[in-house]
Design a protein around this motif. Structure first.
Motif, PDB file in Angstrom:
ATOM      1  N   GLY A 126       0.802  -1.218   0.000  1.00 33.52           N
ATOM      2  CA  GLY A 126       0.000   0.000   0.000  1.00 33.52           C
ATOM      3  C   GLY A 126       0.834   1.267   0.000  1.00 33.52           C
ATOM      4  O   GLY A 126       0.314   2.358  -0.255  1.00 33.52           O
ATOM      5  N   GLN A 127       2.137   1.147   0.255  1.00 33.48           N
ATOM      6  CA  GLN A 127       3.035   2.307   0.246  1.00 33.48           C
ATOM      7  C   GLN A 127       3.658   2.537  -1.131  1.00 33.48           C
ATOM      8  O   GLN A 127       4.448   3.458  -1.306  1.00 33.48           O
ATOM      9  CB  GLN A 127       4.151   2.112   1.280  1.00 33.48           C
ATOM     10  CG  GLN A 127       3.650   1.778   2.680  1.00 33.48           C
ATOM     11  CD  GLN A 127       2.777   2.863   3.264  1.00 33.48           C
ATOM     12  OE1 GLN A 127       3.066   4.053   3.109  1.00 33.48           O
ATOM     13  NE2 GLN A 127       1.710   2.466   3.951  1.00 33.48           N
ATOM     14  N   GLN A 132       2.882  -1.572 -11.804  1.00 30.31           N
ATOM     15  CA  GLN A 132       3.072  -2.996 -11.565  1.00 30.31           C
ATOM     16  C   GLN A 132       2.415  -3.430 -10.254  1.00 30.31           C
ATOM     17  O   GLN A 132       1.744  -4.468 -10.196  1.00 30.31           O
ATOM     18  CB  GLN A 132       4.570  -3.313 -11.540  1.00 30.31           C
ATOM     19  CG  GLN A 132       4.906  -4.785 -11.426  1.00 30.31           C
ATOM     20  CD  GLN A 132       6.403  -5.023 -11.333  1.00 30.31           C
ATOM     21  OE1 GLN A 132       7.136  -4.204 -10.792  1.00 30.31           O
ATOM     22  NE2 GLN A 132       6.860  -6.151 -11.865  1.00 30.31           N
ATOM     23  N   VAL A 133       2.595  -2.640  -9.211  1.00 26.13           N
ATOM     24  CA  VAL A 133       2.000  -2.958  -7.915  1.00 26.13           C
ATOM     25  C   VAL A 133       0.480  -2.871  -7.987  1.00 26.13           C
ATOM     26  O   VAL A 133      -0.234  -3.746  -7.469  1.00 26.13           O
ATOM     27  CB  VAL A 133       2.538  -2.012  -6.822  1.00 26.13           C
ATOM     28  CG1 VAL A 133       1.689  -2.087  -5.554  1.00 26.13           C
ATOM     29  CG2 VAL A 133       3.989  -2.337  -6.506  1.00 26.13           C
ATOM     30  N   ILE A 134      -0.031  -1.833  -8.625  1.00 21.42           N
ATOM     31  CA  ILE A 134      -1.487  -1.675  -8.722  1.00 21.42           C
ATOM     32  C   ILE A 134      -2.087  -2.822  -9.518  1.00 21.42           C
ATOM     33  O   ILE A 134      -3.141  -3.360  -9.165  1.00 21.42           O
ATOM     34  CB  ILE A 134      -1.834  -0.308  -9.337  1.00 21.42           C
ATOM     35  CG1 ILE A 134      -1.376   0.822  -8.401  1.00 21.42           C
ATOM     36  CG2 ILE A 134      -3.344  -0.205  -9.577  1.00 21.42           C
ATOM     37  CD1 ILE A 134      -1.536   2.208  -8.971  1.00 21.42           C
ATOM     38  N   ASP A 135      -1.429  -3.217 -10.603  1.00 25.58           N
ATOM     39  CA  ASP A 135      -1.907  -4.372 -11.375  1.00 25.58           C
ATOM     40  C   ASP A 135      -2.007  -5.609 -10.485  1.00 25.58           C
ATOM     41  O   ASP A 135      -3.001  -6.347 -10.513  1.00 25.58           O
ATOM     42  CB  ASP A 135      -0.950  -4.673 -12.536  1.00 25.58           C
ATOM     43  CG  ASP A 135      -1.089  -3.683 -13.689  1.00 25.58           C
ATOM     44  OD1 ASP A 135      -2.148  -3.029 -13.783  1.00 25.58           O
ATOM     45  OD2 ASP A 135      -0.145  -3.573 -14.492  1.00 25.58           O
ATOM     46  N   GLY A 159      -6.840   1.145  -1.532  1.00 29.89           N
ATOM     47  CA  GLY A 159      -7.378   2.371  -0.950  1.00 29.89           C
ATOM     48  C   GLY A 159      -6.281   3.267  -0.414  1.00 29.89           C
ATOM     49  O   GLY A 159      -6.349   4.489  -0.542  1.00 29.89           O
ATOM     50  N   THR A 160      -5.246   2.683   0.176  1.00 27.23           N
ATOM     51  CA  THR A 160      -4.121   3.471   0.685  1.00 27.23           C
ATOM     52  C   THR A 160      -3.414   4.184  -0.467  1.00 27.23           C
ATOM     53  O   THR A 160      -3.026   5.353  -0.342  1.00 27.23           O
ATOM     54  CB  THR A 160      -3.120   2.557   1.421  1.00 27.23           C
ATOM     55  OG1 THR A 160      -3.798   1.899   2.496  1.00 27.23           O
ATOM     56  CG2 THR A 160      -1.971   3.367   1.989  1.00 27.23           C
ATOM     57  N   ALA A 188     -11.814   1.400   1.895  1.00 20.79           N
ATOM     58  CA  ALA A 188     -10.791   1.823   0.930  1.00 20.79           C
ATOM     59  C   ALA A 188     -11.179   3.112   0.217  1.00 20.79           C
ATOM     60  O   ALA A 188     -10.315   3.932  -0.117  1.00 20.79           O
ATOM     61  CB  ALA A 188     -10.545   0.713  -0.094  1.00 20.79           C
ATOM     62  N   LEU A 189     -12.460   3.309  -0.009  1.00 20.38           N
ATOM     63  CA  LEU A 189     -12.910   4.503  -0.737  1.00 20.38           C
ATOM     64  C   LEU A 189     -12.668   5.801   0.034  1.00 20.38           C
ATOM     65  O   LEU A 189     -12.760   6.883  -0.531  1.00 20.38           O
ATOM     66  CB  LEU A 189     -14.401   4.373  -1.061  1.00 20.38           C
ATOM     67  CG  LEU A 189     -14.760   3.389  -2.180  1.00 20.38           C
ATOM     68  CD1 LEU A 189     -16.269   3.192  -2.242  1.00 20.38           C
ATOM     69  CD2 LEU A 189     -14.227   3.870  -3.526  1.00 20.38           C
TER      70      LEU A 189
END
Length: 389
Positions: A126-127, A132-135, A159-160, A188-189
């Motif tokens: 989340g940091q 690539q991480v979001i995928d 969400g973070t 998360a929203l």
């Protein structure tokens, strides 16, 4: 006490060190960071519970540089204590000690990896906001064959990050049949703009599953959306579930508008209002709107005065006595004559904390040997505060 506690910390036993760290953490004081980092250099010699306290303290108050802790956290992350390993992995992400999120993705995908390490890796991701991480997180969140807790944690990390590209997926997951997925999405929203999430929250506050409504209220308690205040008020008064109504009242306290306090003053006197809700409202009124609510509080004190072990009178006294409320000195004076020793102690503490020097003689009388030990002790403490004036 801060300088004394800092000096005492390195040479203290584990139990004392734990209490000192808790003190600095609760008081939100970063002054202990150098000592905590030094202790962690020898974490192998410390008990796991103390190590956890030390790491949590550093995570709560990140110093300008944590580079000197990278090797320690990496070593800890490979240890046999899974709780500490997971905490160290999250710390590597919190302090951005690992440049590439691929490190945590590899940890997650490692064959035979335990669930606690996988969860920690997802939380650390989340940091990182790379494509690539979001995928990786979106694929995991959308995978209905994946373990529920992993999907929920991936949603929380999305969400973070708060990337606009993830919003369509989160909106779609709000239609999930799984209420826990819906709940995670609503939390998360909270990272997104009010304009985007207000309609989604409005719908969710009508959800048939109480945990979904509770999740929205908890999120609004951190980031209130003004246009939803009337809906939160309605839920506080009418929701059938106790946890939901309880959270609604607490969330309204965060809104803190004149309409909220006016509602509280009316509801706290309502004949059929459950006591647990009254206690919440009284605490919030005292902490946030005492001057305007004083007449209401005085009327309630009159009603509760003769009741044995009144919880209502207790919450009023306890909440008032811990802060500086000069306007409440008349109330504290009256508490001194109450037959219940606890209420009497609230009066003593309140006079001390509110620097009621006009009541010094009354407090001095309560230090006499004829008084119960608890009364004498609190009276002496109050006199010390009055002497500081």
């Amino acid at each position: 006490l801060v300088p004394d506690l800092i000096e005492l910390f390195p040479q203290s036993r584990t139990a004392v060190q734990t209490k000192i760290v808790e003190f600095f953490h609760k008081k939100e004081l970063p002054d202990l960071i150098p000592q905590v980092k030094n202790e962690l250099m020898f974490y192998q010699d410390l008990g796991p519970a103390l190590v956890r306290k030390l790491v949590e303290y550093l995570n709560a108050f990140p110093p300008d540089s944590m580079d000197d802790m990278k090797e320690i956290f990496e070593e800890m992350s490979e240890g046999t204590n899974l709780e500490l390993a997971g905490l160290a992995i999250r710390s590597l992400g919190v302090h951005s000690l690992i440049e590439d999120g691929r490190f945590f993705m590899d940890l997650y995908e490692k064959e035979g990896q335990g669930p606690s390490i996988k969860l920690a890796a997802l939380q650390a991701l989340g940091q990182y906001g790379s494509e690539q991480v979001i995928d990786f997180l979106e694929d995991l969140a959308d995978n209905e064959t994946e373990e529920l807790l992993m999907r929920q944690t991936a949603i929380q990390s999305l969400g973070t990050i708060g990337a606009d590209r993830s919003l369509p997926l989160l909106r779609r997951l709000l239609d999930s049949d799984d209420t826990f997925i819906r709940t995670s999405v609503l939390t998360a929203l909270g990272s997104y703009s009010t304009e985007e999430i207000a309609p989604l929250y409005r719908t969710a506050l009508r959800d048939s599953f109480w945990r979904v409504r509770l999740s929205v209220l908890q999120t609004l308690g951190k980031n209130p959306i003004p246009e939803l205040e009337p809906m939160v008020l309605f839920i506080a008064r009418n929701d059938p579930e106790v946890p939901v109504r309880t959270q609604a009242y607490r969330t309204l306290g965060i809104y803190g508008t004149p309409r909220v306090w006016e509602t509280f003053r009316a509801d706290v006197r309502a004949p059929r209002m459950a006591e647990n809700y009254r206690l919440i409202m009284l605490e919030l009124l005292i902490q946030n709107d005492f001057s305007q609510s004083k007449e209401t509080l005085l009327a309630i004190i009159d009603e509760e005065w003769s009741k044995e072990n009144s919880r209502v009178l207790d919450i009023i006294g306890r909440t008032l006595s811990v802060q500086n409320y000069p306007e409440a000195l008349g109330i504290f004076d009256r508490f001194l004559s109450h037959p219940n020793i606890v209420i009497k102690i609230y009066g003593i503490r309140g006079i001390g904390n509110s620097r009621g020097t006009d009541f010094r003689e009354r407090i001095e009388e309560l230090t006499q040997d004829s008084q119960p030990p608890a009364i004498r002790m609190n009276a002496r403490s109050a006199l010390e505060l009055l002497d500081d004036e």
